[in-house]
Design an enzyme around this catalytic site. Structure first.
Site, PDB file in Angstrom:
ATOM      1  N   CYS A  90      61.405  40.570  42.325  1.00 14.95           N
ATOM      2  CA  CYS A  90      62.686  40.196  42.534  1.00 14.95           C
ATOM      3  C   CYS A  90      63.677  41.244  41.526  1.00 14.95           C
ATOM      4  CB  CYS A  90      62.929  38.637  41.924  1.00 14.95           C
ATOM      5  SG  CYS A  90      62.296  37.256  43.006  1.00 14.95           S
ATOM      6  N   CYS A 191      75.192  30.937   1.888  1.00 13.35           N
ATOM      7  CA  CYS A 191      74.200  32.331   1.765  1.00 13.35           C
ATOM      8  C   CYS A 191      74.852  33.256   2.339  1.00 13.35           C
ATOM      9  CB  CYS A 191      72.806  32.109   2.380  1.00 13.35           C
ATOM     10  SG  CYS A 191      72.107  30.889   0.691  1.00 13.35           S
ATOM     11  N   HIS A 192      75.060  33.439   3.989  1.00 11.25           N
ATOM     12  CA  HIS A 192      75.269  34.457   4.537  1.00 11.25           C
ATOM     13  C   HIS A 192      76.614  34.869   4.592  1.00 11.25           C
ATOM     14  CE1 HIS A 192      70.998  34.775   5.659  1.00 11.25           C
ATOM     15  NE2 HIS A 192      71.091  33.690   6.458  1.00 11.25           N
ATOM     16  N   CYS A 233      64.932  29.461   7.663  1.00 10.18           N
ATOM     17  CA  CYS A 233      66.220  29.168   6.637  1.00 10.18           C
ATOM     18  C   CYS A 233      66.098  27.930   6.619  1.00 10.18           C
ATOM     19  CB  CYS A 233      67.231  29.797   7.401  1.00 10.18           C
ATOM     20  SG  CYS A 233      67.616  31.793   7.378  1.00 10.18           S
TER      21      CYS A 233
HETATM   22  C1  HEC Z   1      69.450  29.667   0.687  1.00  8.05           C
HETATM   23  C2  HEC Z   1      69.942  30.738   1.389  1.00  8.05           C
HETATM   24  C3  HEC Z   1      69.916  30.548   2.847  1.00  8.05           C
HETATM   25  C4  HEC Z   1      70.552  29.715   3.852  1.00  8.05           C
HETATM   26  C5  HEC Z   1      71.308  28.398   3.253  1.00  8.05           C
HETATM   27  C6  HEC Z   1      70.229  30.147   5.217  1.00  8.05           C
HETATM   28  N1  HEC Z   1      69.661  31.309   5.059  1.00  8.05           N
HETATM   29 FE1  HEC Z   1      69.644  32.558   6.576  1.00  8.05          FE
HETATM   30  N2  HEC Z   1      68.387  33.937   5.490  1.00  8.05           N
HETATM   31  C7  HEC Z   1      68.272  33.643   4.029  1.00  8.05           C
HETATM   32  C8  HEC Z   1      67.421  34.655   3.790  1.00  8.05           C
HETATM   33  C9  HEC Z   1      66.966  35.035   2.403  1.00  8.05           C
HETATM   34  C10 HEC Z   1      66.983  35.537   4.814  1.00  8.05           C
HETATM   35  C11 HEC Z   1      65.933  36.914   4.947  1.00  8.05           C
HETATM   36  C12 HEC Z   1      66.733  38.139   4.422  1.00  8.05           C
HETATM   37  C13 HEC Z   1      67.937  38.191   5.049  1.00  8.05           C
HETATM   38  O1  HEC Z   1      67.877  38.981   6.368  1.00  8.05           O
HETATM   39  O2  HEC Z   1      69.135  37.767   4.920  1.00  8.05           O
HETATM   40  C14 HEC Z   1      67.756  34.962   5.891  1.00  8.05           C
HETATM   41  C15 HEC Z   1      67.651  35.503   7.170  1.00  8.05           C
HETATM   42  C16 HEC Z   1      68.358  34.974   8.410  1.00  8.05           C
HETATM   43  C17 HEC Z   1      68.820  35.835   9.565  1.00  8.05           C
HETATM   44  C18 HEC Z   1      68.079  36.795  10.098  1.00  8.05           C
HETATM   45  C19 HEC Z   1      68.834  38.146   9.573  1.00  8.05           C
HETATM   46  C20 HEC Z   1      68.100  39.571  10.033  1.00  8.05           C
HETATM   47  O3  HEC Z   1      68.671  40.399  10.217  1.00  8.05           O
HETATM   48  O4  HEC Z   1      66.822  39.340  10.090  1.00  8.05           O
HETATM   49  C21 HEC Z   1      69.590  34.662  10.319  1.00  8.05           C
HETATM   50  C22 HEC Z   1      69.959  34.949  11.667  1.00  8.05           C
HETATM   51  C23 HEC Z   1      69.825  33.566   9.444  1.00  8.05           C
HETATM   52  N3  HEC Z   1      69.306  33.865   8.413  1.00  8.05           N
HETATM   53  C24 HEC Z   1      70.833  32.555   9.953  1.00  8.05           C
HETATM   54  C25 HEC Z   1      70.882  31.409   9.218  1.00  8.05           C
HETATM   55  C26 HEC Z   1      71.472  30.262   9.703  1.00  8.05           C
HETATM   56  C27 HEC Z   1      71.923  30.041  10.898  1.00  8.05           C
HETATM   57  C28 HEC Z   1      71.561  29.181   8.613  1.00  8.05           C
HETATM   58  C29 HEC Z   1      71.916  27.934   8.641  1.00  8.05           C
HETATM   59  C30 HEC Z   1      71.267  27.187   9.510  1.00  8.05           C
HETATM   60  C31 HEC Z   1      70.774  29.953   7.459  1.00  8.05           C
HETATM   61  N4  HEC Z   1      70.389  31.411   7.752  1.00  8.05           N
HETATM   62  C32 HEC Z   1      70.841  29.528   6.185  1.00  8.05           C
HETATM   63  C33 HEC Z   1      68.775  32.743   3.312  1.00  8.05           C
HETATM   64  C34 HEC Z   1      69.392  31.731   3.879  1.00  8.05           C
HETATM   65  C1  HEC Z   2      62.080  34.931  43.318  1.00  6.95           C
HETATM   66  C2  HEC Z   2      62.737  35.883  42.363  1.00  6.95           C
HETATM   67  C3  HEC Z   2      62.604  35.593  40.990  1.00  6.95           C
HETATM   68  C4  HEC Z   2      61.681  35.752  40.165  1.00  6.95           C
HETATM   69  C5  HEC Z   2      60.036  35.943  40.686  1.00  6.95           C
HETATM   70  C6  HEC Z   2      61.913  35.892  38.742  1.00  6.95           C
HETATM   71  N1  HEC Z   2      63.299  35.688  38.847  1.00  6.95           N
HETATM   72 FE1  HEC Z   2      64.615  36.039  37.198  1.00  6.95          FE
HETATM   73  N2  HEC Z   2      66.075  35.812  38.015  1.00  6.95           N
HETATM   74  C7  HEC Z   2      66.089  35.701  39.729  1.00  6.95           C
HETATM   75  C8  HEC Z   2      67.719  35.357  40.128  1.00  6.95           C
HETATM   76  C9  HEC Z   2      68.120  35.250  41.485  1.00  6.95           C
HETATM   77  C10 HEC Z   2      68.586  35.380  38.834  1.00  6.95           C
HETATM   78  C11 HEC Z   2      69.928  35.165  38.776  1.00  6.95           C
HETATM   79  C12 HEC Z   2      70.039  33.719  38.531  1.00  6.95           C
HETATM   80  C13 HEC Z   2      71.550  33.255  38.295  1.00  6.95           C
HETATM   81  O1  HEC Z   2      72.335  33.867  38.210  1.00  6.95           O
HETATM   82  O2  HEC Z   2      71.692  31.853  38.594  1.00  6.95           O
HETATM   83  C14 HEC Z   2      67.630  35.640  37.863  1.00  6.95           C
HETATM   84  C15 HEC Z   2      67.868  35.974  36.476  1.00  6.95           C
HETATM   85  C16 HEC Z   2      67.144  36.277  35.516  1.00  6.95           C
HETATM   86  C17 HEC Z   2      67.742  36.733  34.068  1.00  6.95           C
HETATM   87  C18 HEC Z   2      69.083  36.652  33.713  1.00  6.95           C
HETATM   88  C19 HEC Z   2      69.752  38.055  34.157  1.00  6.95           C
HETATM   89  C20 HEC Z   2      71.178  38.101  33.944  1.00  6.95           C
HETATM   90  O3  HEC Z   2      71.905  39.126  34.328  1.00  6.95           O
HETATM   91  O4  HEC Z   2      71.545  37.122  33.157  1.00  6.95           O
HETATM   92  C21 HEC Z   2      66.581  37.366  33.524  1.00  6.95           C
HETATM   93  C22 HEC Z   2      66.497  37.712  32.096  1.00  6.95           C
HETATM   94  C23 HEC Z   2      65.460  37.140  34.346  1.00  6.95           C
HETATM   95  N3  HEC Z   2      65.779  36.197  35.435  1.00  6.95           N
HETATM   96  C24 HEC Z   2      64.158  37.161  33.874  1.00  6.95           C
HETATM   97  C25 HEC Z   2      62.928  37.007  34.695  1.00  6.95           C
HETATM   98  C26 HEC Z   2      61.502  37.116  34.275  1.00  6.95           C
HETATM   99  C27 HEC Z   2      61.053  37.728  32.823  1.00  6.95           C
HETATM  100  C28 HEC Z   2      60.787  37.130  35.459  1.00  6.95           C
HETATM  101  C29 HEC Z   2      59.200  36.942  35.403  1.00  6.95           C
HETATM  102  C30 HEC Z   2      58.679  35.780  34.352  1.00  6.95           C
HETATM  103  C31 HEC Z   2      61.597  36.569  36.551  1.00  6.95           C
HETATM  104  N4  HEC Z   2      63.039  36.484  35.888  1.00  6.95           N
HETATM  105  C32 HEC Z   2      61.128  36.279  37.758  1.00  6.95           C
HETATM  106  C33 HEC Z   2      65.113  35.630  40.630  1.00  6.95           C
HETATM  107  C34 HEC Z   2      63.818  35.657  40.053  1.00  6.95           C
END
Ligand code: HEC
Ligand code: HEC
Length: 272
Positions: A90, A191-192, A233
């Site tokens: 597709c 944190c972030h 986290c």
């Molecule tokens: C106690 C501190 C702390 C809290 C609270 C926390 N995080 Fe984190 N988070 C971290 C640490 C440490 C990492 C790993 C290092 C980094 O990329 O910041 C991380 C990583 C992440 C990453 C990945 C960033 C990357 O580039 O890989 C995301 C996204 C994230 N946190 C979202 C959240 C969200 C959403 C929440 C709330 C639900 C949350 N964190 C709460 C400490 C925290």
């Molecule tokens: C029979 C046809 C068909 C097959 C097989 C199919 N898709 Fe799709 N896919 C679609 C159609 C149609 C849409 C658009 C859906 C909409 O916008 O409602 C879509 C949407 C998507 C999107 C989002 C594209 C966007 O622009 O947002 C992704 C990512 C995707 N398909 C991945 C996959 C992957 C990975 C597979 C295999 C595991 C797969 N599709 C198999 C028909 C298919």
């Protein structure tokens, strides 16, 4: 009397247009003020890595995440289901059809109104279009196809829609982000947004952006989704662990994407 009707209609139209302009400019102002980290101060998580890990991420031959991308490429053209269709049947050449797509996720599916991340979108195609069982969360198959699809958005700037039918999800995500939780009673923002750049045990806290995921994390010795990172986290603050696929993670992911608006996608990222 009759001659005044078209005139007053014009007045109404003008007033409506002015109001609309005012409302939209207010919306822009308020969302800019709501940004704790201004767009020009966004820093990707990769900037907080050691030089070695940053180099590993940048090297497409050495980056272990590329193993998942390659596996995803194979899955892309593997037929599944009784109709024997593969993703490629597709979507043809993913390098063309999937270009930049992941940078606009999470996104609301117009038909169902559900907020979908790339994983959910792939599984929607599995169940609705191929009529096969969806991939399990965090399975190598789902991580691989997600990494493959996301790889065509590398360097594309995150750009998500948060208004219209996305607004409720966005607001729910924002609320969660600022809510304190867990035994440590900490919010994501504490944190972030308030402490990024500081050290926490062996890690440096980044601004917490989603642009590297799925990412290969050294600690996992594997690729993992954004949800897996969020669970890490949550467990860090001893908060309740939500199951994979929970709506809360997607809402959070939409808020995170908006916070990171304009940041280039990096998947497959490397993390500590
Ligand atoms: C106690 C501190 C702390 C809290 C609270 C926390 N995080 Fe984190 N988070 C971290 C640490 C440490 C990492 C790993 C290092 C980094 O990329 O910041 C991380 C990583 C992440 C990453 C990945 C960033 C990357 O580039 O890989 C995301 C996204 C994230 N946190 C979202 C959240 C969200 C959403 C929440 C709330 C639900 C949350 N964190 C709460 C400490 C925290
Ligand atoms: C029979 C046809 C068909 C097959 C097989 C199919 N898709 Fe799709 N896919 C679609 C159609 C149609 C849409 C658009 C859906 C909409 O916008 O409602 C879509 C949407 C998507 C999107 C989002 C594209 C966007 O622009 O947002 C992704 C990512 C995707 N398909 C991945 C996959 C992957 C990975 C597979 C295999 C595991 C797969 N599709 C198999 C028909 C298919």
């Amino acid at each position: 009397m009759e001659r005044r009707v078209p005139g007053s209609e014009q007045m109404n139209w003008l007033r409506a247009a002015l109001l609309a302009a005012l409302i939209s400019s207010c919306a822009v102002i308020s969302s800019a003020e709501d940004r704790a980290i201004p767009l020009n101060q966004l820093r990707s998580g990769s900037e907080f890595l050691s030089p070695e890990l940053r180099a590993l991420q940048a090297d497409a031959f050495a980056n272990p995440g590329m193993l998942w991308v390659e596996r995803g490429a194979k899955l892309w053209s593997t037929p599944a289901g009784s109709a024997g269709q593969s993703c490629a049947s597709c979507h043809q050449d993913a390098a063309k059809t999937m270009r930049g797509v992941a940078a606009s996720y999470p996104r609301v599916d117009a038909k169902s109104g559900f907020l979908l991340n790339v994983e959910a979108r792939i599984n929607q195609c599995r169940s609705e279009r191929q009529a096969v069982a969806p991939f399990r969360y965090e399975s190598d198959d789902l991580l691989s196809l997600t990494a493959y699809v996301n790889s065509f958005s590398k360097d594309y700037k995150i750009n998500v829609v948060i208004d219209g039918n996305a607004e409720t999800y966005f607001e729910a995500g924002r609320t969660l982000y600022y809510r304190r939780s867990g035994q440590m009673n900490l919010s994501c923002a504490q944190c972030h947004e308030e402490n990024w750049g500081k050290n926490l045990y062996a890690e440096r806290i980044s601004q917490g952006h989603p642009n590297a995921y799925p990412a290969y994390r050294m600690e996992w010795q594997s690729m993992g989704s954004l949800e897996r990172r969020l669970r890490a986290c949550l467990s860090g603050v001893r908060a309740e662990m939500l199951p994979y696929g929970a709506q809360e993670y997607r809402n959070l992911a939409l808020f995170l994407a908006w916070r990171a608006q304009g940041l280039p996608m990096e998947s497959p990222g490397i993390r500590r």
